[in-house]
Design a protein around this motif. Structure first.
Motif, PDB file in Angstrom:
ATOM      1  N   ALA A  78     -17.038  50.549  -3.848  1.00  0.00           N
ATOM      2  CA  ALA A  78     -16.965  51.974  -3.740  1.00  0.00           C
ATOM      3  C   ALA A  78     -16.089  52.674  -5.018  1.00  0.00           C
ATOM      4  O   ALA A  78     -15.073  51.917  -5.454  1.00  0.00           O
ATOM      5  N   ALA A  79     -16.527  53.685  -5.381  1.00  0.00           N
ATOM      6  CA  ALA A  79     -15.803  54.272  -6.669  1.00  0.00           C
ATOM      7  C   ALA A  79     -14.472  54.607  -6.245  1.00  0.00           C
ATOM      8  O   ALA A  79     -13.981  55.149  -5.237  1.00  0.00           O
ATOM      9  N   GLY A  80     -13.575  54.429  -7.283  1.00  0.00           N
ATOM     10  CA  GLY A  80     -12.044  54.755  -7.222  1.00  0.00           C
ATOM     11  C   GLY A  80     -11.266  53.485  -6.497  1.00  0.00           C
ATOM     12  O   GLY A  80      -9.931  53.718  -6.481  1.00  0.00           O
ATOM     13  N   THR A  81     -11.964  52.611  -5.977  1.00  0.00           N
ATOM     14  CA  THR A  81     -11.125  51.620  -5.395  1.00  0.00           C
ATOM     15  C   THR A  81     -10.777  50.387  -6.384  1.00  0.00           C
ATOM     16  O   THR A  81     -11.294  50.548  -7.587  1.00  0.00           O
ATOM     17  N   ALA A 107     -19.481  58.293  -1.439  1.00  0.00           N
ATOM     18  CA  ALA A 107     -18.888  59.336  -0.554  1.00  0.00           C
ATOM     19  C   ALA A 107     -19.549  60.814  -0.995  1.00  0.00           C
ATOM     20  O   ALA A 107     -19.575  61.853  -0.070  1.00  0.00           O
ATOM     21  N   GLY A 108     -19.890  61.125  -2.169  1.00  0.00           N
ATOM     22  CA  GLY A 108     -20.203  62.461  -2.426  1.00  0.00           C
ATOM     23  C   GLY A 108     -20.759  62.537  -4.146  1.00  0.00           C
ATOM     24  O   GLY A 108     -20.597  61.371  -4.707  1.00  0.00           O
ATOM     25  N   PRO A 109     -21.150  63.558  -4.603  1.00  0.00           N
ATOM     26  CA  PRO A 109     -21.667  63.676  -5.999  1.00  0.00           C
ATOM     27  C   PRO A 109     -20.400  63.329  -6.693  1.00  0.00           C
ATOM     28  O   PRO A 109     -20.703  62.773  -7.940  1.00  0.00           O
ATOM     29  N   ALA A 110     -19.147  63.453  -6.712  1.00  0.00           N
ATOM     30  CA  ALA A 110     -18.076  63.143  -7.454  1.00  0.00           C
ATOM     31  C   ALA A 110     -18.154  61.648  -7.481  1.00  0.00           C
ATOM     32  O   ALA A 110     -17.664  61.270  -8.910  1.00  0.00           O
ATOM     33  N   ASP A 111     -18.534  60.849  -6.698  1.00  0.00           N
ATOM     34  CA  ASP A 111     -18.533  59.202  -6.918  1.00  0.00           C
ATOM     35  C   ASP A 111     -19.592  58.921  -7.783  1.00  0.00           C
ATOM     36  O   ASP A 111     -19.391  58.108  -8.954  1.00  0.00           O
ATOM     37  N   HIS A 114     -18.354  59.936 -11.250  1.00  0.00           N
ATOM     38  CA  HIS A 114     -17.430  58.803 -11.982  1.00  0.00           C
ATOM     39  C   HIS A 114     -17.728  57.626 -12.289  1.00  0.00           C
ATOM     40  O   HIS A 114     -17.499  57.383 -13.459  1.00  0.00           O
ATOM     41  N   VAL A 115     -18.750  57.114 -11.651  1.00  0.00           N
ATOM     42  CA  VAL A 115     -19.559  56.070 -12.097  1.00  0.00           C
ATOM     43  C   VAL A 115     -20.423  56.181 -13.299  1.00  0.00           C
ATOM     44  O   VAL A 115     -20.346  55.430 -14.289  1.00  0.00           O
ATOM     45  N   ALA A 116     -21.208  57.188 -13.377  1.00  0.00           N
ATOM     46  CA  ALA A 116     -21.949  57.687 -14.282  1.00  0.00           C
ATOM     47  C   ALA A 116     -21.232  57.716 -15.519  1.00  0.00           C
ATOM     48  O   ALA A 116     -21.692  57.137 -16.619  1.00  0.00           O
ATOM     49  N   ALA A 117     -20.002  58.367 -15.602  1.00  0.00           N
ATOM     50  CA  ALA A 117     -19.222  58.334 -16.882  1.00  0.00           C
ATOM     51  C   ALA A 117     -18.638  56.976 -17.283  1.00  0.00           C
ATOM     52  O   ALA A 117     -18.265  57.056 -18.298  1.00  0.00           O
ATOM     53  N   ALA A 146     -27.535  61.878 -12.336  1.00  0.00           N
ATOM     54  CA  ALA A 146     -27.628  60.279 -12.697  1.00  0.00           C
ATOM     55  C   ALA A 146     -28.269  59.457 -11.382  1.00  0.00           C
ATOM     56  O   ALA A 146     -28.204  58.422 -11.565  1.00  0.00           O
ATOM     57  N   THR A 147     -28.508  60.134 -10.226  1.00  0.00           N
ATOM     58  CA  THR A 147     -28.705  59.681  -9.131  1.00  0.00           C
ATOM     59  C   THR A 147     -30.379  59.364  -9.196  1.00  0.00           C
ATOM     60  O   THR A 147     -31.066  60.303  -9.318  1.00  0.00           O
ATOM     61  N   ARG A 148     -30.697  57.893  -9.303  1.00  0.00           N
ATOM     62  CA  ARG A 148     -32.249  57.747  -9.292  1.00  0.00           C
ATOM     63  C   ARG A 148     -32.926  57.647  -7.903  1.00  0.00           C
ATOM     64  O   ARG A 148     -34.218  58.074  -7.721  1.00  0.00           O
ATOM     65  N   ARG A 149     -32.168  57.047  -6.921  1.00  0.00           N
ATOM     66  CA  ARG A 149     -32.366  57.003  -5.628  1.00  0.00           C
ATOM     67  C   ARG A 149     -31.339  56.835  -4.789  1.00  0.00           C
ATOM     68  O   ARG A 149     -30.425  56.421  -5.077  1.00  0.00           O
ATOM     69  N   LEU A 150     -31.603  57.248  -3.348  1.00  0.00           N
ATOM     70  CA  LEU A 150     -30.721  57.057  -2.296  1.00  0.00           C
ATOM     71  C   LEU A 150     -31.253  55.686  -1.598  1.00  0.00           C
ATOM     72  O   LEU A 150     -32.029  55.407  -1.514  1.00  0.00           O
TER      73      LEU A 150
END
Length: 276
Positions: A78-81, A107-111, A114-117, A146-150
């Protein structure tokens, strides 16, 4: 041939971005497991659930070595962990040896942002929806550039919501992911692991009927059944081509136009899958 091998530079009629969009099977495998060959469309080295807490560093090192042989897809925490940031550090180290990222517990688009950056430009991100809150944010997650698929993390989603594995119980969340993907203009989502090997094709056919276009898998033995469930049959392709060839003279009425659109989409998908 697996998408993993194609991403290493083998010749293909389908550009790499399109292969990500049509891939049916995404095999999650621990970097600690022996062997790298698979019949799956995409092999994902799982740095999250695929590694016990005490072997995270070892697993990342093995993933780094695997990427030296062929660009690797990584499932990251998970992003931020703490583990998520360590996984992202590995992704940055890999550079062009990173094929793509499956983001666990998005959890949301901010994640996604963050990963894309933190990744090289253009690296595809598959965002996993694994909680009730994430499901409610699915439209915004899917709409992030940046989301290609869910992907549907059914196990953690059921743990979070208390829902059973019954199809009727998970029909609404599955439909939400399909609608969110369609509204964002990205390919249909990837379903949770397809369960028992002998049920893989039936599970894939159900997911395909819901609008999913792929599935996660935990074992290689499930891949043939899952492929069969997500691949249009010869009869379906023939019927679609016949419908396209039989377009009536004059204006097409409003009831026939959607039929033609579905037929075109089915033929296009079948042709793309034939090149994998």
């Amino acid at each position: 041939m697996s998408l993993t091998h194609l991403s290493a530079g083998a010749a293909s009629a389908v550009p790499a971005p399109a292969r990500v969009d049509v891939a049916r099977t995404w095999l999650l495998r621990s970097p600690l497991a022996a062997g790298g060959d698979t019949a799956a469309d995409v092999l994902v080295l799982d740095l999250e659930d695929g590694l016990p807490a005490g072997r995270k560093a070892e697993g990342r090192e093995r993933a780094r070595r695997a990427a030296e042989a062929s660009p690797a897809w990584l499932r990251i925490s998970a992003a931020g962990t703490r583990d998520g940031e360590a996984d992202l550090a590995l992704c940055r180290e890999l550079g062009d040896r990173l094929a793509g990222v499956v983001l666990a517990m998005c959890a949301g688009p901010a994640d996604v942002a963050h990963v894309a950056a933190s990744l090289p430009t253009g690296i595809p991100i598959v965002a996993m929806i694994e909680s009730a809150a994430a499901l409610l944010s699915a439209p915004a997650i899917a709409a992030h550039p940046a989301t290609r698929r869910l992907a549907f993390g059914t196990g953690d989603f059921r743990r979070d919501t208390g829902m059973s594995a019954e199809r009727i119980a998970l029909a609404w969340p599955r439909a939400q992911l399909v609608v969110a993907s369609a509204a964002a203009g990205i390919p249909g989502p990837i379903d949770g692991p397809c369960g028992q090997i002998e049920q893989a094709q039936d599970a894939a056919e159900h997911a395909a009927a819901m609008g999913f276009t792929g599935t996660l898998a935990l074992r290689d033995a499930a891949i043939p059944g899952a492929h069969a469930g997500f691949t249009p049959t010869a009869a379906e392709v023939e019927a679609a081509r016949a419908a396209l060839a039989a377009v009536p003279d004059g204006p097409v009425d409003g009831s026939y136009a959607p039929t033609l659109a579905r037929a075109r989409a089915l033929v296009s998908r079948a042709e793309a899958l034939a090149t994998l």
